[in-house]
Scaffold this active site. Structure first.
Site, PDB file in Angstrom:
ATOM      1  N   GLU A   1       2.645  49.779  21.815  1.00 16.89           N
ATOM      2  CA  GLU A   1       1.489  49.382  21.004  1.00 16.89           C
ATOM      3  C   GLU A   1       1.318  50.298  19.787  1.00 16.89           C
ATOM      4  O   GLU A   1       0.374  51.075  19.702  1.00 16.89           O
ATOM      5  CB  GLU A   1       0.244  49.336  21.890  1.00 16.89           C
ATOM      6  CG  GLU A   1       0.410  48.311  23.014  1.00 16.89           C
ATOM      7  CD  GLU A   1      -0.726  48.310  24.020  1.00 16.89           C
ATOM      8  OE1 GLU A   1      -1.707  49.035  23.829  1.00 16.89           O
ATOM      9  OE2 GLU A   1      -0.618  47.563  25.015  1.00 16.89           O
TER      10      GLU A   1
ATOM     11  N   HIS B   1      -7.020  38.621  37.129  1.00 11.84           N
ATOM     12  CA  HIS B   1      -6.718  39.849  36.394  1.00 11.84           C
ATOM     13  C   HIS B   1      -6.498  41.013  37.352  1.00 11.84           C
ATOM     14  O   HIS B   1      -7.292  41.232  38.263  1.00 11.84           O
ATOM     15  CB  HIS B   1      -7.890  40.170  35.447  1.00 11.84           C
ATOM     16  CG  HIS B   1      -7.638  41.364  34.583  1.00 11.84           C
ATOM     17  ND1 HIS B   1      -8.501  42.425  34.523  1.00 11.84           N
ATOM     18  CD2 HIS B   1      -6.614  41.663  33.749  1.00 11.84           C
ATOM     19  CE1 HIS B   1      -8.016  43.330  33.668  1.00 11.84           C
ATOM     20  NE2 HIS B   1      -6.880  42.889  33.191  1.00 11.84           N
TER      21      HIS B   1
ATOM     22  N   GLU C   1      -5.820  44.941  36.746  1.00 10.02           N
ATOM     23  CA  GLU C   1      -5.577  46.130  35.909  1.00 10.02           C
ATOM     24  C   GLU C   1      -5.125  47.257  36.826  1.00 10.02           C
ATOM     25  O   GLU C   1      -5.919  47.829  37.565  1.00 10.02           O
ATOM     26  CB  GLU C   1      -6.838  46.519  35.136  1.00 10.02           C
ATOM     27  CG  GLU C   1      -6.667  47.766  34.284  1.00 10.02           C
ATOM     28  CD  GLU C   1      -5.429  47.748  33.385  1.00 10.02           C
ATOM     29  OE1 GLU C   1      -5.450  47.016  32.399  1.00 10.02           O
ATOM     30  OE2 GLU C   1      -4.432  48.452  33.691  1.00 10.02           O
TER      31      GLU C   1
ATOM     32  N   GLU D   1       0.864  45.477  28.764  1.00  4.77           N
ATOM     33  CA  GLU D   1       1.611  46.727  28.916  1.00  4.77           C
ATOM     34  C   GLU D   1       2.865  46.447  29.768  1.00  4.77           C
ATOM     35  O   GLU D   1       3.106  47.078  30.804  1.00  4.77           O
ATOM     36  CB  GLU D   1       0.765  47.838  29.570  1.00  4.77           C
ATOM     37  CG  GLU D   1      -0.445  48.242  28.741  1.00  4.77           C
ATOM     38  CD  GLU D   1      -1.604  47.267  28.887  1.00  4.77           C
ATOM     39  OE1 GLU D   1      -1.796  46.743  29.998  1.00  4.77           O
ATOM     40  OE2 GLU D   1      -2.305  46.998  27.901  1.00  4.77           O
TER      41      GLU D   1
ATOM     42  N   GLU E   1      -6.513  43.500  20.085  1.00  6.73           N
ATOM     43  CA  GLU E   1      -7.490  44.456  20.626  1.00  6.73           C
ATOM     44  C   GLU E   1      -7.548  45.742  19.806  1.00  6.73           C
ATOM     45  O   GLU E   1      -8.493  46.510  19.929  1.00  6.73           O
ATOM     46  CB  GLU E   1      -7.179  44.758  22.093  1.00  6.73           C
ATOM     47  CG  GLU E   1      -5.856  45.472  22.301  1.00  6.73           C
ATOM     48  CD  GLU E   1      -5.418  45.525  23.769  1.00  6.73           C
ATOM     49  OE1 GLU E   1      -5.683  44.570  24.501  1.00  6.73           O
ATOM     50  OE2 GLU E   1      -4.803  46.525  24.152  1.00  6.73           O
TER      51      GLU E   1
HETATM   52  C1  NOJ Z   1      -5.344  46.439  28.091  1.00  5.19           C
HETATM   53  C2  NOJ Z   1      -5.096  44.977  27.885  1.00  5.19           C
HETATM   54  O1  NOJ Z   1      -4.201  44.772  26.830  1.00  5.19           O
HETATM   55  C3  NOJ Z   1      -6.419  44.305  27.642  1.00  5.19           C
HETATM   56  O2  NOJ Z   1      -6.221  42.950  27.326  1.00  5.19           O
HETATM   57  C4  NOJ Z   1      -7.276  44.490  28.861  1.00  5.19           C
HETATM   58  O3  NOJ Z   1      -8.525  43.911  28.650  1.00  5.19           O
HETATM   59  C5  NOJ Z   1      -7.474  45.976  29.158  1.00  5.19           C
HETATM   60  N1  NOJ Z   1      -6.202  46.626  29.233  1.00  5.19           N
HETATM   61  C6  NOJ Z   1      -8.226  46.198  30.442  1.00  5.19           C
HETATM   62  O4  NOJ Z   1      -7.463  45.718  31.520  1.00  5.19           O
HETATM   63 CA    CA Z   2      -2.740  46.480  25.727  1.00  8.32          CA
END
Ligand code: NOJ
Ligand code: CA
Length: 658
Positions: free
Chosen positions: A171, A373, A375, A447, A471
């Site tokens: 990124e 989702h 994370e 990621e 973002e």
């Molecule tokens: C990074 C991701 O690119 C984004 O889309 C996401 O909202 C955040 N991490 C939190 O998971």
């Molecule tokens: Ca990201």
């Protein structure tokens, strides 16, 4: 295996020197392979001009002598391959895979007399090769200390690059420099303009069970492979037989031609199972509201992922005609500092205030696909403990799409800190993808490991992030970024850029584009999962006319026709909807305005209705981002459209067959 050796050696005496030019089907491009003084090199020539000079190949091994010297050619085989295959989704419905192949069976002439194979494929638009190592009585496994593949391009060429081994993975903003200025390792695709005007992009295809290849100058000053190491410094531990990923050099006469290079997909295998259940998706999300601070991922008075909000967004999906909804912040792990919570994130239980049974039921009643989702913050150990159960949990709730994220600056695998792009990282992404396929789950990985075309084999990998996405707006994205991506990152496959932000002047996340440019992204930046990333009210109440383009634009395409482009300046592409006669055009420019006369000769015969969404009078990404002009007119393939892209602007056109 022994039969194989018998066949190999049954052909007479190995040769100590060899030279062969392998031509592309159209004869313009050639890979010249040479065995001399026990070492093997290749070079790449187009139209008689040398684009890659003699480049050495081989490996340094841990605990063993390098595979590099004292080589003899045991056998060489040539073949031609020509096949056109159908994609499940993508930028093209049909892709031609046409190349000439040369396979060299090599052996050391002293010591252990180890064998390996080099397989070259020469396409009209590039050269690829890989190493294949068979198991041998005294050689069953190896530890790669270094891969010694060189890409001996002219260092006076210019390259667009992002740095490797950085905390934010892929990124970063692209930088342009002369190749001789490169000091650190950079990621691939590494796009290069040669001093004689050809465009090259160095990348890899079919990355499995190996570290990702980055590129850096070696001690001879020659660009060469720098494989992402594991925490103990080794590049990969492999059992034989083993094939490396394909080393790929895309070659084009100009930048625009590079954008439709399909070698990366062609160098991957067709799927081994049935993926007819895979469907590309357009979706909105309980998402941008968190980025602008309206809602939070964490629980509290402004928690985004509540049952109520989810139902409201499902209703919005129905009204907006968007089939999918992403919900982030639904599970335990967001309270406090979420980046610190990685080791304990829980993917099996929704938080209080979010009733997944109820939301899933409501989504089903309304024909809306939920996008789950996960994370992980890169804590692979914690994730893998829950992985199968987490997929099963979603599948039981009728959830067929998941956006996993690995936002940490490193991964934790087997208790150690590893690069996302290391062999262990690659193995994890692969395990998750294959397990997802088992549960008929499609992925949009954030990621991620970079794209190397494995979505041909696993079409449930619908998209990935893997570059600086929207973002980063709010100051960290320059208007030129999306005029560079089509020539660099997007050569590796689709990207979830999270387009369609209409709340451009938001004080928390100011966007550096015009409104029309946000629409252009849906055509310019291909993704098998395409997000309409802003909150529904910005589509329904603020800019309903502009939204119509997002509603109409397809996710998957029949054909892609690049129209105009200069890396870092502007890019325009036309695409025909999958199984449709309608076309869509998107154009983006950098901070400078750009006027174009768009020739519609890519259309078929007959009448079309074109709706043109272009920057309006005075539009400017900083001063006047909302100025948009939407108009419709009848067109045929003989027409031209005059379009001005404002500074930081762009345009989109839908052209529907009448
Ligand atoms: C990074 C991701 O690119 C984004 O889309 C996401 O909202 C955040 N991490 C939190 O998971
Ligand atoms: Ca990201």
């Amino acid at each position: 295996m022994f039969k194989f050796f018998k066949w190999l050696f049954g052909l007479g005496k190995p040769r100590s020197s060899y030279e062969k030019e392998v031509f592309s089907p159209n004869q313009r491009l050639a890979a010249k392979i040479m065995l001399k003084n026990g070492r093997i090199t290749y070079s790449v020539v187009k139209d008689g001009k040398i684009l890659v000079r003699d480049s050495y190949l081989g490996f340094d091994l841990r605990g063993d002598t390098p595979i590099r010297d004292n080589l003899m050619l045991v056998r060489a085989l040539s073949k031609t391959f020509d096949d056109t295959w159908e994609t499940k989704w993508g930028e093209e419905h049909y892709i031609r895979n046409h190349y000439n192949e040369e396979t060299l069976y090599l052996s050391e002439n002293s010591g252990k007399k180890r064998l390996f194979t080099l397989r070259f494929r020469v396409f009209d638009d590039g050269v690829a090769f890989r190493y294949e190592i068979p198991p041998q009585p005294e050689f069953q496994r190896l530890v790669i200390a270094n891969e010694l593949t060189e890409f001996n391009v002219d260092i006076n060429g210019q390259a667009w690059h992002i740095p490797a081994y950085q905390p934010d993975r892929y990124e970063y903003n692209y930088e342009k420099s002369f190749i001789y200025e490169l000091e650190r390792s950079v990621h691939t695709p590494l796009t290069i303009e040669t001093p004689v005007g050809y465009l090259l992009s160095i990348h890899e295809a079919a990355l499995y069970n190996y570290g990702s290849m980055t590129i850096k100058p070696n001690t001879r000053g020659v660009l060469s492979s720098d494989i992402t190491p594991l925490s103990d410094g080794a590049k990969a531990y492999v059992e034989l037989p083993f094939n490396t990923p394909w080393r790929v050099i895309m070659v084009a006469d100009n930048a625009l031609e590079l954008t439709t290079n399909r070698m990366i997909l062609n160098l991957n295998d067709p799927p081994k199972e049935n993926f007819d259940w895979v469907r590309p998706l357009k979706f909105i999300g309980i998402w941008w509201a968190m980025f602008v601070g309206e809602w939070t991922w964490a629980e509290g008075p402004r928690h985004g992922a509540t049952t109520e909000h989810a139902k409201e967004y499902i209703d919005a999906c129905v009204r907006l005609g968007v089939p999918g909804l992403l919900i982030e912040g639904w599970n335990n792990g967001w309270n406090g500092d979420w980046l610190e919570n990685g080791p304990t994130n829980d993917f099996l239980h929704p938080v209080k205030g979010f009733d997944l049974d109820e939301v899933a039921e409501y989504a089903k009643e309304n024909g809306v696909e939920l996008v789950g989702h996960h994370e992980t913050v890169g804590y692979v150990d914690n994730y893998e403990r829950q992985l199968e159960e987490a997929y099963r949990y979603y599948a039981e709730h009728n959830i067929h799409y998941i956006k996993p994220g690995y936002a940490g600056s490193f991964m934790v695998i087997q208790g150690r800190r590893e690069y996302h792009h290391s062999q262990l990282g690659v193995l994890h992404y692969q395990k998750a993808l294959e397990l997802a396929a088992k549960y008929h789950i499609m992925l949009d990985v954030h990621e991620p490991i970079k794209g190397t075309g494995i979505e041909r084999t696993f079409p449930n990998l619908l998209s990935r992030e893997g570059a600086r996405g929207q973002e980063y707006e709010g100051g960290a994205l320059s208007p030129s970024h999306t005029t560079i991506l089509p020539f660099t990152r997007l050569l590796s496959g689709g990207m979830d850029y999270t387009s369609g932000i209409f709340d451009i002047t938001n004080g928390t996340k100011r966007i550096a584009t015009t409104l029309a440019k946000q629409l252009a992204y849906y055509v310019v930046i291909f993704s098998g999962m395409q997000m309409a990333a802003d909150r529904p009210r910005f589509y329904e109440e603020k800019f309903p006319k502009a939204y119509e383009f997002i509603r109409d634009v397809p996710v998957s395409w029949e054909k892609t026709v690049p129209i105009l482009g200069q890396i870092g300046q502007y890019y325009i592409v036309a695409r025909q909807g999958r199984d449709s006669e309608d076309w869509y055009v998107g154009g983006v420019t950098n901070e400078e305005g750009h006027r174009v006369r768009l020739n519609l000769d890519f259309l078929s015969d007959g009448q079309y209705e074109a709706t043109i969404y272009r920057d309006g009078d005075g539009a400017h990404y900083r001063e006047e981002p909302f100025a948009i002009d939407v108009s419709s007119r009848k067109v045929t393939k003989n027409d031209n459209l005059d379009i001005f892209m404002a500074p930081g602007g762009g345009f989109a056109v839908s052209i529907k067959k009448q």
